[in-house]
Design an enzyme around this catalytic site. Structure first.
Site, PDB file in Angstrom:
ATOM      1  N   GLU A  14      37.781  22.537  43.481  1.00 17.97           N
ATOM      2  CA  GLU A  14      38.020  21.369  43.288  1.00 17.97           C
ATOM      3  C   GLU A  14      38.084  21.314  41.671  1.00 17.97           C
ATOM      4  OE1 GLU A  14      38.611  18.445  44.967  1.00 17.97           O
ATOM      5  OE2 GLU A  14      38.489  19.574  46.817  1.00 17.97           O
ATOM      6  N   CYS A  40      44.996  12.869  41.811  1.00 20.20           N
ATOM      7  CA  CYS A  40      45.185  14.237  42.416  1.00 20.20           C
ATOM      8  C   CYS A  40      46.675  14.344  42.763  1.00 20.20           C
ATOM      9  CB  CYS A  40      44.282  14.196  43.579  1.00 20.20           C
ATOM     10  SG  CYS A  40      44.609  13.526  45.214  1.00 20.20           S
TER      11      CYS A  40
END
Length: 141
Positions: free
Chosen positions: A15, A24
């Site tokens: 992550e 993202c």
């Protein structure tokens, strides 16, 4: 069962830590270690807040995987790998991965590798993550 420090480390590794909100690859505002709930452009947090968000967010994935504990009797590495997978791919994809409890553990380990796309495109980062999760699932990490 709860995710171990090894499982948390794997999630953090893939992550990455971002203390300012960003979009993202799927276009969702994200902060910390993949936290998305309530995140808006311009948000900022501390490392301590990021850890807190991660533990809170992972709890939902733990519950999803734990629901199948009685059927599969996961070892810690399998549980950690599947919790990381669920954290990244969601509960629906976890259920698809295990075919709602109809797949055996060997097949689940093999199928993890197929979940390496976002927006229909294979992403190298997801490919690496799925391989790492599979290695952990098989006790090789």
């Amino acid at each position: 069962m709860k995710i171990s420090d090894k499982g948390i480390k794997l999630i953090k590794e893939f992550e990455g830590l971002r203390l300012e909100a960003y979009k993202c690859p799927a276009g969702v505002w994200t902060i910390g270690y993949g936290h998305t709930r309530g995140v808006m452009e311009g948000d900022k947090i501390t490392g301590t807040e990021a850890d807190s968000f991660l533990r809170s967010d992972v709890a939902s994935s733990e519950r999803t995987v734990s629901a199948y504990e009685g059927l599969y009797h996961f070892n810690q590495d399998q549980f950690d790998a599947l919790t990381s997978f669920t954290f990244n791919c969601g509960s629906g994809n976890f259920r698809k991965l295990i075919d709602n409890g109809r797949r055996d553990l060997k097949t689940i380990g093999d199928k993890i590798l197929l979940y390496n796309k976002a927006g229909g495109k294979t992403l190298p980062g997801l490919d690496r993550r799925r391989k790492a999760e599979r290695d952990l699932f098989l006790g090789r990490r």
